[in-house]
Design an enzyme around this catalytic site. Structure first.
Site, PDB file in Angstrom:
ATOM      1  N   LYS B  82     -42.654  -4.613   0.504  1.00  0.00           N
ATOM      2  CA  LYS B  82     -43.149  -3.729   1.549  1.00  0.00           C
ATOM      3  C   LYS B  82     -44.679  -3.756   1.518  1.00  0.00           C
ATOM      4  O   LYS B  82     -45.279  -3.855   0.436  1.00  0.00           O
ATOM      5  CB  LYS B  82     -42.620  -2.312   1.280  1.00  0.00           C
ATOM      6  CG  LYS B  82     -42.891  -1.296   2.373  1.00  0.00           C
ATOM      7  CD  LYS B  82     -42.195   0.033   2.034  1.00  0.00           C
ATOM      8  CE  LYS B  82     -42.428   1.101   3.081  1.00  0.00           C
ATOM      9  NZ  LYS B  82     -41.709   2.359   2.750  1.00  0.00           N
ATOM     10  N   SER B 157     -38.901   4.341   6.365  1.00  0.00           N
ATOM     11  CA  SER B 157     -40.047   3.522   6.733  1.00  0.00           C
ATOM     12  C   SER B 157     -39.958   2.073   6.235  1.00  0.00           C
ATOM     13  O   SER B 157     -40.674   1.223   6.747  1.00  0.00           O
ATOM     14  CB  SER B 157     -41.313   4.164   6.186  1.00  0.00           C
ATOM     15  OG  SER B 157     -41.290   4.164   4.765  1.00  0.00           O
ATOM     16  N   SER B 181     -36.863   6.667   2.755  1.00  0.00           N
ATOM     17  CA  SER B 181     -37.401   5.449   3.358  1.00  0.00           C
ATOM     18  C   SER B 181     -36.823   4.132   2.843  1.00  0.00           C
ATOM     19  O   SER B 181     -37.073   3.080   3.418  1.00  0.00           O
ATOM     20  CB  SER B 181     -38.923   5.408   3.204  1.00  0.00           C
ATOM     21  OG  SER B 181     -39.513   6.230   4.173  1.00  0.00           O
TER      22      SER B 181
END
Lengths: 484, 490, 133
Positions: B82, B157, B181
Site C-alpha cells: 500500500k 482504504s 481498511s
C-alpha cells in the site's frame, strides 16, 4: 503617598540536557555541525517515523527533580502540543502537559543573608525545535528564512518556578542557584549565551501586603543573568508607571531588547493560541519504578548547599567565601584540589576568589579552561611561604602561570623573580634612595607616614619588586633613625 | 497449468523449492497480468518492474543457496505495498497530491522484513488518500475498480491492495487498517485480509493516519498465505515503541481443519438494522457452516457498539489532525508557489494538496481537540473507547471467537455514497475491533448480488492463531476462495 | 520494557494544572457529563477558526459545505452524550505497555543530500521558506 508595590515573578527555564543522543532518535546532540547534518528521518519528522524515548532523558529529569526536592510522578506521559512553525518538523512538539515527571519541589536562595525557599511547580521533558536563520535585519523584513533542523529533538527540561520571586535580584539568585544545581548534577551545560538555556518570566505587581495578583506579562529573550535582572527591573518599573498613570496593564508577551534596555510588546498577528494538547499516541506512558528513583537518589552528588556547609565546617572559611566557591562545581572542585596540596584554606580562598576569578572574568574563560593547575597554585603559595617570592611578585607569577600554564618555580627562575634577601645588597639601594630623596626623608621625619611608603616604593622599583618587603622596611627605618 | 500469477504463496513455494519455476518466471507472469488488466483495475500508483527484476535475480540466487530453507517461504514471491508504507527511493504518496513527489530516504520495517525474506516488490498500491475512506474513491489520483464489477468500488482504504490480489496482479499485498481498511476491501474483493492485534506488526514506516488504531496486515488469496505473510511481518520492533514484546509463534501451526469445541459468539448488534438481507442470508449460512465444523455458536451482545462509530471518528480524526500537520510544504512534498509569506504558504499548500475527505477529517479532529470542546468530544470518545474494550473483554470471557459480517453490504457503485456519514456506516462492523486493538480477519464466505461477501472473525489480543485456525477450517470446507473475478461489468 | 497488568491499560489524565501562573485552559467537562448543550452546532465562524488552526485555506463554497457536513457528523456524534461516562477512565493506549526506552547511544544521521532531496526549495545546506510574518 505613592503606593508601595511588590513584584510577583515566576520563571520558566528551558535547559538542554547533556545526553549523547536526542530525546527520540539516535542523532547526536553536539553543537556546531554543519546545517542539517545531525538529523535523521525521525527528528526530521518524515512521514511514517516514530519516536522512541531516550532512557537517559528520563534519568536526567528524575535527577533534577530529586535535587530540586520534587516528587517524582508514579505515572507520567507525553503529550502533543500542536502549533505551526517552520522550525517544528512535525508541526507539533512532543512535551508533557498534565502529568509531568516531577512536581512540587523547591530550592533555597539567600537574600540579604536570609534563606528563602522558592517553589518549583513542575519539571517536564520535551523536544527542542530547529533553528531559523533570517536573511536581512529582522524576521519580518527578511525575504526568506533558512531552516536548520540540527537542534530538533535535543532533549529539554522545562523547570517552572512558583510565583515566589519578589524582586529581580531574587530572580537572578534563583537562576544562579538552579544553574549551580544542574551543573553539579552534570546534566546540563546551562550556557545562556549558546542558547542551551532559555528563561521566560511571568511578572505582575501588587500593592505590598495585598494577596491579589495583578495583570501579568510574559517576558522572553533574556539571554544572560544580567539581562534577566535588567529586564525584570525594567518591567517592574513599567508596571508601576503604567498604574501610576492610571492606565491598565495589558496581559501580553513582551521581548527584552538588550540594546535599548527595554521590553517590547510582541504583537504579532497572533491568533488566540490553542495548542490542542492530547496524549502522544506513539509513546506508551511512564510508570516510574521506585527502585530506579532510589538508585538515582543514591547516586546524587553533593549539591551546592551541602558543599557550602561542608566548606565552612571543614575548611573554616567564611560563609561568603564558601558560597562563592561552591556556586560552580568546577570552581569548588578546583578549590578542594588546592586544599589537598596546601595547608591554609583561607589563603587559597583569597587567591581563587581574587586573582583566579579576576583573570578568568577578564578573559571570559570558564574555570575548566584555566591553565593554572591546582598544583601550580599550591606550589606558588609555598614559594611565598618559603620567602622565595614576595606577595607582590606572586601576583606577577600568577598572571604568568595563568597566561602560559608554566609551573611557578620555572617562571620565578626564568624571569629572575627570586626575592632579594641579601641584606648588604638591599642596604646599598636603601642608602642610595635616602640620598636622592632628602626632602621625602625630611617629610617622614616630620611625621608624614605616606612619605615612608614612597621610599619603600622607590626601593622596590629599583629591585623590580624582588626585595623582601620586610627587609626593606627594617633597613629604611634603621637608616633614617641612625641619621637623626 | 494455471498462470503463475494465479497461484498462492504456498503453491509457488513448492514449485520454487523443487526448481520447477524461477522467481523471474513468476514475476514475468505477474507483470504481464498487470499489463493486461491494470488499465481496468487501476490498483497501482507506482510500478517498479526494474527493481522487481533485480530482486527476482537476488531471490533466485538466494533460493539456489543451500541455506534457503522452509523458513523463507516468501522468497521469490511478487507482492506490492500500500502506498502509505515508506520504501527507500520509491515514491510513497499516500495517494495524496501533497506527497506526489515524496521519495523516502528510508525503508519502513515492513519493507525491510519483506526484503529480508526476499519477496519481490512490483509496486505501490492505490488507496484512499492518507487511508481516509472506505472505497478508494478518495485517492488523490484515480479510483481503483473492483475486479468483480468494474463499476463498483473495491472498498477502502486498502482498495488497491485488495484489488491487485483479487485481479491476480500480485500474489499478496500489504494493507493498513485503522477502522476496517484491510478487512472491508478484502470482503468487497473476495480475498483474505487480516488486521493483527495492535502492536503485533511494527508501524515504523507506515505513514500515520490515527496512530493508536493503525495496524499493517496481509491481503492474500487464502488463509495459509495469510499465516505465511504474518509470520514474516509480525514481531517486536525497537523503532516502534507501541510494538508489543510478545513472542511470534509460527502461525502455520494453527492451520488445522478443526473447530471442535470452539466457542463462537455472534454479536447481535452486528446484525442490526442496515444489514443487507442478501448479505444476512450468506452470513447465516456461514454461521451454520461453522457449527457443522464443530464450533458452538451463540448469540451474544456488545452493548456499546452503536457508540463505536462516533467515538472512532472523533479519536481517529483528532490524531489525524496532528499527524497530518507536518505536510506544510517546508521539507518535502507539494508547496504552493503563489505565497510569499509562511502562513499563506502553509494555508495554500495544504488547501491545494489535500482532498476533500482529508480536509474534512482534519477539521473535525481539530475541532474535537480544540479548547472548549476537548472534554465533550475527544475525552468523551476515549472514555467510550474504554467501554467498547470492556464489551469485548466480557465477551472473550465466554467465547474464543466472535464472528460477524465484515460489512453490512456488498461493494457499492462508484459515487453511490456521496454523504460522508453514509460512507462511514460501511465500517460499522470493523471499527470497534480497532478501538479495542483486537485482531480481526475477513475471509470470503459467499456472494450476494454476484458480489463477494466477507465473514469477519474477531479474536482475543494476540490470538491471531485462533483466528487463523477458524478461518482455515472454514475455508477448507468451502471453495469461495477459489472463485475468480472476470474483470467485467455486471 | 515492562508489561503491566492485563491487556488494556487505562491512561489516567490528570486534572487541569496551573502552569507558572498561566491560567487553566477552559474546558467544559461539566457540560460533557450532563449531556445537554454539548453537541452544539458548529457555526460558519467556528469552521473558519478551525480552518485557521488547521492551516487550511477554504473557499466560500467549502466553508458552506464543511459547516453542513460537520454539523451532520456532530449531530450523529451527539449520541455519545447519552452515555454516562463519569465513572469511566479514558483510554489513550490500548496496549498495556509502559516504559519503552532506547539507550542513549549515538547512531547514524542521514546524509545531508538525502535530508534535503525532497525539499521544495533549498539554499545551500538549508531548507528555504518564505518570510515569516
Amino acid at each position: 503617598m505613592a503606593t508601595e508595590y511588590e513584584a510577583v515573578i515566576g520563571l520558566e527555564v528551558h535547559t538542554e540536557l547533556k545526553t549523547k543522543s536526542k530525546i527520540f532518535c539516535s542523532c547526536p546532540t553536539t553543537f556546531g555541525g554543519e546545517s542539517n547534518t545531525h538529523v535523521c528521518p525521525v527528528c526530521l519528522g518524515l512521514p511514517g517515523v516514530l519516536p522512541v524515548l531516550n532512557r537517559n532523558v528520563v534519568a536526567c529529569a528524575i535527577k533534577a527533580g530529586l535535587a530540586l526536592n520534587c516528587d517524582i510522578a508514579e505515572f507520567s506521559k507525553f503529550d502533543r502540543k500542536n502549533y505551526y512553525y517552520p522550525d517544528l518538523p512535525k508541526n507539533f512538539q512532543i512535551t508533557q502537559y498534565d502529568l509531568p515527571i516531577c512536581y512540587g519541589g523547591y530550592l533555597e536562595i539567600r537574600v540579604k543573608g536570609e534563606k528563602k525557599r522558592i517553589g518549583i511547580t513542575r519539571i517536564h521533558m520535551e523536544e527542542d525545535a530547529g533553528k531559523l536563520v533570517h536573511q536581512g535585519e529582522t524576521i519580518s523584513r527578511s525575504e526568506h528564512t533558512s531552516v536548520d533542523y540540527n537542534r530538533t529533538g535535543v532533549p529539554l527540561l522545562e523547570i517552572v518556578s512558583a510565583p515566589d520571586l519578589r524582586t529581580s535580584e531574587e530572580a537572578r539568585l534563583y537562576l544562579e542557584k538552579l544553574k549551580a544545581i544542574l551543573e553539579y548534577l552534570d546534566i546540563s551545560d546551562f550556557k545562556m549565551e549558546e542558547g542551551s538555556l532559555r528563561c521566560d518570566a511571568n511578572i505582575s505587581i501588587r500593592p505590598k501586603g495585598s494577596i491579589e495578583l495583578g495583570t501579568r506579562t510574559e517576558i522572553k529573550n533574556m539571554n544572560s543573568f544580567r539581562a534577566l535582572q535588567r529586564a525584570l527591573e525594567y518591567e517592574i518599573q513599567r508596571h508601576i508607571k503604567t498604574l501610576a498613570d492610571g492606565k491598565k496593564i495589558i496581559q501580553e508577551t513582551r521581548t527584552w531588547d538588550e540594546g535599548k534596555g527595554v521590553t517590547l510588546s510582541l504583537r504579532s498577528k497572533e491568533e488566540a493560541h490553542d495548542y490542542r494538547y492530547f496524549p502522544e499516541p506513539d509513546l506508551p506512558p511512564l510508570v516510574i519504578d521506585r527502585a530506579w528513583v532510589a538508585e538515582l537518589r543514591q547516586q546524587q552528588p553533593e549539591l551546592p548547599d551541602a558543599r557550602q556547609a561542608r566548606f565552612i565546617r571543614d575548611y573554616g572559611i567564611p560563609d561568603y567565601d564558601a558560597q562563592i566557591l561552591t556556586n560552580s562545581r568546577a570552581l569548588a572542585d578546583y578549590y578542594e584540589a588546592v586544599c589537598q596540596l596546601y595547608p591554609n584554606p583561607k589563603i587559597i580562598s583569597n587567591w581563587v576568589m581574587g586573582e583566579l576569578l579576576r583573570c578568568l572574568n577578564a578573559e571570559g574563560l570558564e574555570i575548566i579552561e584555566a591553565k593554572v593547575s591546582p598544583q601550580h597554585l599550591a606550589d606558588m603559595l609555598k614559594l611565598m611561604d618559603q620567602g622565595t617570592i614576595s606577595g607582590k611578585i606572586a601576583k606577577t607569577v600568577f598572571e604568568e602561570m595563568f597566561r602560559t600554564g608554566q609551573d611557578p618555580a620555572r617562571i620565578v627562575k626564568e624571569k629572575n623573580l627570586v626575592q632579594i634577601t641579601d641584606e648588604a645588597a638591599i642596604a646599598e639601594i636603601v642608602n642610595q634612595v635616602i640620598q636622592t630623596n632628602p626632602k621625602v626623608v625630611e617629610d617622614y621625619k616630620n611625621g608624614t607616614e605616606k612619605a615612608f611608603g614612597f621610599l619603600v616604593g622607590q626601593v622596590m622599583k629599583q629591585t623590580r619588586g624582588k626585595a623582601s618587603p620586610a627587609l626593606v622596611n627594617r633597613l629604611l627605618k634603621e637608616r633614617i633613625e641612625s641619621m637623626a | 497449468m494455471a498462470n503463475l500469477n494465479q497461484l498462492t504463496v504456498h503453491a509457488l513455494q513448492d514449485l520454487l523449492r523443487s526448481g520447477q519455476v524461477s522467481p523471474g518466471e513468476i514475476l514475468t507472469d505477474c507483470l504481464s497480468r498487470i499489463e493486461q488488466v491494470e488499465n481496468k483495475v487501476k490498483a497501482f500508483i507506482t510500478l517498479t518492474p526494474e527493481l522487481a527484476k533485480l530482486q527476482a535475480e537476488q531471490a533466485q540466487a538466494f533460493l539456489a543457496a543451500p541455506s534457503a530453507g522452509p523458513q523463507s517461504p516468501l522468497a521469490g514471491i511478487p507482492m506490492a505495498l500500500k502506498d502509505n508504507m515508506c520504501t527507500k527511493g520509491v515514491l510513497t504518496s499516500c495517494a495524496s497530491k501533497i506527497l506526489h513527489n515524496f521519495i523516502p530516504p528510508y525503508d519502513g520495517t515492513m519493507a525491510e522484513k519483506l526484503q529480508q525474506n526476499h519477496a519481490i516488490m512490483v509496486g505501490k498500491l492505490n488507496m484512499d488518500e492518507f487511508a481516509m475512506g472506505s472505497s478508494t474513491e478518495n485517492s488523490g489520483f484515480y479510483p481503483t475498480a473492483n475486479p468483480w464489477d468494474l463499476n463498483r468500488v473495491p472498498g477502502g482504504s486498502s482498495g488497491g491492495s485488495a484489488a491487485a490480489v483479487a485481479a491476480e496482479e500480485v500474489i499478496f499485498a500489504l494493507g493498513s487498517d485503522t477502522g476496517g481498511s484491510i478487512r472491508l476491501p478484502a470482503a468487497f474483493c473476495g480475498v483474505v485480509g487480516l488486521k493483527p492485534t495492535y502492536g503485533r506488526v511494527s508501524r515504523y514506516g507506515l505513514v500515520s493516519y490515527a496512530s493508536s488504531l493503525d495496524q499493517i496486515g496481509p491481503l492474500t488469496r487464502d488463509v495459509t498465505d495469510c499465516a505465511l505473510v504474518l509470520n514474516a511481518i509480525a514481531g517486536h520492533d525497537p523503532r516502534d515503541a507501541t510494538s508489543a514484546p510478545v513472542a511470534v509463534p509460527d502461525y502455520t501451526t494453527f492451520l488445522k481443519p478443526d473447530l471442535k469445541g470452539m466457542k463462537v459468539g455472534i454479536p447481535r448488534e452486528y446484525l442490526g438494522a442496515g444489514l443487507d438481507p442478501a448479505v444476512a442470508t450468506v452470513i447465516q449460512k456461514a454461521f451454520r457452516q461453522l457449527e457443522e465444523l464443530g464450533a458452538i455458536c451463540e448469540e451474544t451482545s456488545l452493548p456499546h457498539t452503536e457508540y463505536a462509530l462516533p467515538a472512532y471518528y472523533l479519536i481517529a480524526t483528532a490524531e489525524a489532525s496532528s499527524n497530518l500537520a507536518r505536510y506544510d510544504g517546508v521539507r518535502y512534498g507539494h508547496r504552493s508557489d503563489t505565497a510569499d509569506d509562511i502562513i499563506t504558504m502553509f494555508n495554500q499548500t495544504r488547501a491545494e494538496g489535500f482532498g476533500q475527505e482529508v480536509k474534512r477529517r482534519i477539521m473535525l479532529g481539530t475541532y474535537a481537540l480544540s479548547s472548549g470542546y476537548y472534554d465533550a468530544y475527544y475525552l468523551k470518545a476515549l472514555k467510550v473507547r474504554t467501554l467498547i474494550k470492556q464489551d469485548f473483554d466480557r465477551a472473550f470471557e465466554q467465547y474464543d471467537l466472535l464472528v460477524s459480517p465484515t460489512a453490512p453490504n456488498v461493494a457499492f457503485k462508484f459515487g453511490e455514497k456521496e454523504d460522508p456519514l453514509a460512507m462511514y456506516l460501511t465500517d460499522v462492523c470493523t471499527i470497534p475491533v480497532n478501538l479495542a486493538g483486537l485482531p480481526g480477519i475477513s475471509i470470503p464466505c459467499g456472494f450476494a448480488q454476484g458480489m463477494p461477501v466477507g465473514l469477519q472473525m474477531i479474536g482475543r489480543p494476540f490470538a491471531e492463531g485462533t483466528l487463523l485456525q477458524a478461518a482455515y477450517a472454514y475455508e477448507q470446507s468451502t471453495d469461495w476462495h477459489r472463485q475468480k473475478p472476470e474483470l467485467g461489468v455486471r | 520494557m515492562l508489561v503491566i497488568k492485563g491487556f488494556a491499560i487505562i491512561v489516567r489524565m490528570g486534572k487541569e494544572f496551573v502552569e507558572g501562573g498561566r491560567q487553566p485552559l477552559l474546558r467544559c467537562s461539566l457540560l460533557a457529563e450532563k449531556g445537554s448543550r454539548v453537541f452544539m452546532t458548529i457555526t460558519r465562524e467556528q469552521v473558519e477558526h478551525v480552518a485557521l488552526l488547521s492551516r487550511l485555506e477554504l473557499t466560500e463554497a467549502e466553508k458552506e459545505q464543511y459547516t453542513a457536513q460537520l454539523n451532520s457528523i456532530l449531530e450523529y456524534a451527539a449520541i455519545l452524550a447519552k452515555l454516562d461516562t463519569s465513572q469511566v477512565e479514558p483510554m489513550a493506549h490500548v496496549l498495556s505497555l509502559s516504559n519503552v526506552f532506547r539507550e542513549d547511544q549515538v547512531g547514524n544521521s542521514l546524509d545531508r543530500e538525502l535530508v534535503l532531496q525532497n525539499a521544495p526549495e533549498r539554499v545551500e545546506g538549508f531548507f528555504k521558506v518564505p518570510r515569516i510574518v
